[in-house]
Enzyme design. Structure first.
Site, PDB file in Angstrom:
ATOM      1  N   SER A 107       0.824  -1.207   0.000  1.00  0.00           N
ATOM      2  CA  SER A 107       0.000   0.000   0.000  1.00  0.00           C
ATOM      3  C   SER A 107       0.862   1.263   0.000  1.00  0.00           C
ATOM      4  O   SER A 107       1.739   1.419  -0.852  1.00  0.00           O
ATOM      5  CB  SER A 107      -0.954  -0.052   1.204  1.00  0.00           C
ATOM      6  OG  SER A 107      -1.946   0.937   1.104  1.00  0.00           O
ATOM      7  N   ASP A 141      -9.357  -3.257  -6.171  1.00  0.00           N
ATOM      8  CA  ASP A 141      -9.079  -4.067  -4.981  1.00  0.00           C
ATOM      9  C   ASP A 141      -9.850  -3.586  -3.760  1.00  0.00           C
ATOM     10  O   ASP A 141      -9.561  -3.987  -2.637  1.00  0.00           O
ATOM     11  CB  ASP A 141      -7.572  -4.102  -4.686  1.00  0.00           C
ATOM     12  CG  ASP A 141      -7.023  -2.772  -4.172  1.00  0.00           C
ATOM     13  OD1 ASP A 141      -7.786  -1.791  -4.044  1.00  0.00           O
ATOM     14  OD2 ASP A 141      -5.802  -2.714  -3.884  1.00  0.00           O
ATOM     15  N   HIS A 152      -7.515  -5.246  -1.079  1.00  0.00           N
ATOM     16  CA  HIS A 152      -6.305  -4.447  -0.855  1.00  0.00           C
ATOM     17  C   HIS A 152      -5.449  -5.047   0.268  1.00  0.00           C
ATOM     18  O   HIS A 152      -4.250  -5.250   0.111  1.00  0.00           O
ATOM     19  CB  HIS A 152      -6.720  -3.020  -0.496  1.00  0.00           C
ATOM     20  CG  HIS A 152      -5.610  -2.033  -0.466  1.00  0.00           C
ATOM     21  ND1 HIS A 152      -5.068  -1.483  -1.611  1.00  0.00           N
ATOM     22  CD2 HIS A 152      -4.934  -1.467   0.572  1.00  0.00           C
ATOM     23  CE1 HIS A 152      -4.109  -0.629  -1.275  1.00  0.00           C
ATOM     24  NE2 HIS A 152      -4.020  -0.605   0.037  1.00  0.00           N
TER      25      HIS A 152
END
Length: 413
Positions: A203, A356, A390
């Site tokens: 991320s 995602d 994610h």
């Protein structure tokens, strides 16, 4: 010529059934450095005599024993759950722009530090949900493969409040992080027989890692970085910061990480649907300065976007080290906000598309063009995990298997 492998993988078998390598002997492992996602690094703070509590919350830092000692600032679950203390946490956690220094800083009288640099022990993984989000499952999987914290496995937490800034713009927090990370990579290599390092990010950690690599000399990268595995990071940002800034416009002066994560006009360009729709006008990624002004972001906030964040977005580029990007797809993901009456203080209607859950698919597939399409990038692989979120990229059993296999695998360079 770059090697391109774009796979859409449907992975469903559990980690225990797919893991065939077992624990590896330490001398067979390349050292790994992990960069976690947003909010996963732990922060401590210390108040000095210069700290002045907010007028509406005079109790913040009022006790003499709270001055001069380090205490847990993030994550402080007790303070977050206590209505009397929560305003203190918010005030002491925020960063503000200093026009004289042309940089973001803490509130006057608040000193902060990142905990546990070099280790994964202080990643925010104290609950099951946090363990999923903050690489806790990945750390466990790597330990099963033979990695040991502080020996072959290292962590590079960072001040998640302060994103990198465009070149030429002061950013002391990122400059300090870069120095520490370069020293950590060199130490990890030195203590493991000179073997180069595998850098793994998730991320927001991907933006830090990518800027770190691109600002490191190419000979250094080729000597010290064996492989870069970037999980759940897109090339073009996402829409959640747009919605959040519409709710609290002043955050533009206190959240440089939000500005950097706004959708990039390099990805959401001509031919893509508008990001924000109103009766009066639509806003594309090219119109973000106008959108920021429309929602009430102060002029300085718009300038900070244009001078610090936007050039960084437009400069998203290949790291020129062997790179594998792993992203989830097949999750409902915000791709358009509708404020039909033009009232940005109201909750918008959200149009969902593929992605995602955070990153739209346009941001994900742009990696293949931006990184994989660069002729200097000698090795690049793009992996899309169907039905994976994610956070699931670094927590779901099958996805973990794929990530660990990439870490243990040697690119043909």
């Amino acid at each position: 010529m770059a090697t391109h492998r774009h796979w859409l993988l449907l992975l469903f078998l559990p980690w225990a059934l797919l893991s065939r390598r077992g624990a590896q002997p330490p001398d067979a492992l390349y050292p790994v450095v992990l960069l976690p996602g947003n909010t996963c690094s732990q922060l401590e703070a210390r108040l000095t005599d210069a700290y002045e509590p907010p007028p509406e919350s005079p109790q913040c830092g009022a006790g003499s024993n709270e001055r001069g000692r380090w205490f847990r600032l993030w994550r402080n679950a007790t303070a977050m759950d206590d209505p009397a203390v929560a305003p203190c946490l918010a005030d002491q956690l925020r960063v503000v722009y200093d026009p004289a220094a042309r940089d973001f800083r803490n509130e006057p009288g608040v000193e902060t530090r990142v905990l546990g640099f070099g280790s994964t022990a202080d990643f925010l993984a104290d609950t099951e949900a946090n363990k999923d989000l903050c690489m806790g499952r990945l750390v466990e999987a790597l330990q099963q493969a033979g990695y040991r914290d502080g020996e072959t496995l290292f962590g590079a937490p960072y001040d998640f409040r302060q994103a990198p800034a465009a070149r030429g713009q002061p950013c002391r927090a990122f400059a300090r992080f870069t120095r520490r990370l370069r020293a950590l990579v060199e130490r990890a290599s030195r203590e493991n027989g000179g073997r180069p390092v595998v850098i793994v990010s998730h991320s927001q950690g991907g933006y830090f890692a990518l800027e770190f690599l691109n600002r490191s000399p190419l000979p250094w990268r080729r000597r010290y970085v064996k492989h870069y595995v970037m999980a759940s990071t897109g090339a073009g940002g996402f829409l959640l910061p747009l919605r959040n800034l519409a709710s609290v416009p002043r955050d533009a002066l206190e959240a440089p990480d939000a500005l950097v994560a706004l959708p990039s006009p390099a990805v959401f360009g001509p031919g893509t649907p508008p990001l924000v729709v109103t009766r009066a006008r639509n806003y594309t990624a090219r119109d973000i300065p106008e959108f920021l002004a429309a929602i009430g972001v102060p002029p300085l906030g718009v300038t900070l976007y244009e001078t610090r964040a936007l050039p960084l977005q437009l400069g998203f580029r290949a790291p020129v080290v062997p790179t594998t990007c792993i992203n989830g797809v097949g999750q409902p993901t915000m791709e358009q906000l509708v404020y039909w009456d033009g009232n940005f203080s109201e909750t918008p209607q959200v149009v969902y598309g593929d992605g995602d859950g955070f990153l739209p698919v346009a941001s994900i597939v742009a990696l293949d063009t931006v990184i994989g399409g660069d002729p200097r990038q000698e090795y690049y692989k793009s992996i899309k995990l169907a039905g994976t979120s994610h956070a699931g990229v670094v927590s779901d059993a099958a996805a973990l298997k794929r990530v660990v296999d990439e870490i243990l695998w040697s690119p043909p360079i």
